[in-house]
Design an enzyme around this catalytic site. Structure first.
Site: not given
Length: 305
Positions: A169, A212
């Site tokens: 992430d 993301e």
């Protein structure tokens, strides 16, 4: 606007469809010659006829740019030439007003079928690639994730772990979008994905999980090597300078949660455990790697920085 990683595939698919239509018309013209005695076009009678029809010109031009590394490309070229060689024999027989044997005509039709089957298979594979690939990052999408991860889990070892799932992430990504805009956010995702692909092997799996977040599956490495791999990826992201849409340079970091795969775990459970390790990495200050172990504890695999 920058081209997405799927743009070339979409162009190839559209051009392939158009040239298949041209070739279908070419075959109708040949049948008219064989049935009605219509004079064949000169190109049909040439030794290099397979290079002169619209499909042949495309295969040896733009088609080669798209497909020369595709495993089916050489087979398509071969079948296309075989079909034109047999078509030339039939057309010459028609010009000489000779009876065309069933054997010769069947051979031509078989060659046509082989060519059509290979082109249709290539068309389907290209379409499936477009559907299963995230256009922004080039990572696989969740469309194929479940099936692909199931395969890796089913082949995992019960003993020493050799297959690993990474949940990755980007840190503070919302701040990137808020500060530089979503266009720069897209650039960041694209550059980070390219950076990750440079650090993994062609047989490793790489998915865009959402936003993301990315998932990676690294196989055939022990824990020590996995620590090296995950930290190498982490450092490569941290050291990559990214140019924003207004010309400013920025850098981002990522946090990693790693879980070792065994055959008795489901895809959902594996993702959940990698996500828990990622949560610990976030709590530890981000830009670090944490491993999850089934003994119900999380341990630091690689220090921050």
């Amino acid at each position: 606007m920058a081209r997405s990683v799927n743009d070339d595939k979409i162009c190839a698919l559209n051009e392939l469809q158009r040239n298949i239509a041209h070739h279908y018309q070419w075959s109708l013209n040949l049948n008219r010659t064989l049935v009605c005695g219509t004079p064949p076009k000169d190109d049909t009678l040439r030794e290099d006829a397979h290079c002169r029809c619209k499909l042949g010109r495309w295969l040896n031009g733009r088609g080669k740019q798209y497909f020369q590394n595709h495993p089916r490309f050489n087979t398509i070229i071969q079948h296309h030439k075989e079909m034109h060689d047999l078509a030339r024999e039939l057309a010459n027989s028609a010009l000489r007003e000779e009876k065309i044997s069933e054997k010769a005509y069947d051979a031509y039709q078989d060659a046509q079928s082989r060519l059509r089957d290979e082109i249709q298979a290539t068309h389907k594979e290209l379409h499936d690639e477009i559907v299963s690939t995230d256009p922004l990052t080039g990572a696989e999408t969740r469309t194929t994730m479940q099936e692909r991860l199931k395969e890796r889990i089913s082949s995992a070892n019960y003993g020493q772990v050799q297959d690993w799932l990474i949940m990755m992430d980007l840190d503070h990504f919302k701040a990137v979008n808020d500060t530089y805009g979503h266009a720069t956010g897209d650039v960041v995702l694209t550059v980070v994905a390219a950076t990750v692909r440079q650090q993994i092997r062609s047989n490793d799996l790489f998915f865009r999980y959402g936003g993301e977040e990315f998932l990676l599956c690294i196989s055939n490495v022990d824990e020590s090597k996995m620590q090296e791999v995950s930290d190498r990826i982490r450092k490569s992201i941290e050291l990559t300078l990214i140019k924003s849409t207004d010309g400013a340079c920025l850098s981002v970091t990522a946090s990693f949660g790693v879980f070792g795969l065994t055959p008795n775990v489901s895809v959902e459970e594996a993702i959940n455990k990698a996500d828990k390790a990622l949560y610990e990495a976030k709590n530890a200050g981000r830009n670090c790697v944490r491993f999850f172990y089934d003994q119900n504890y999380l341990t630091t695999a690689v220090a921050t920085g």
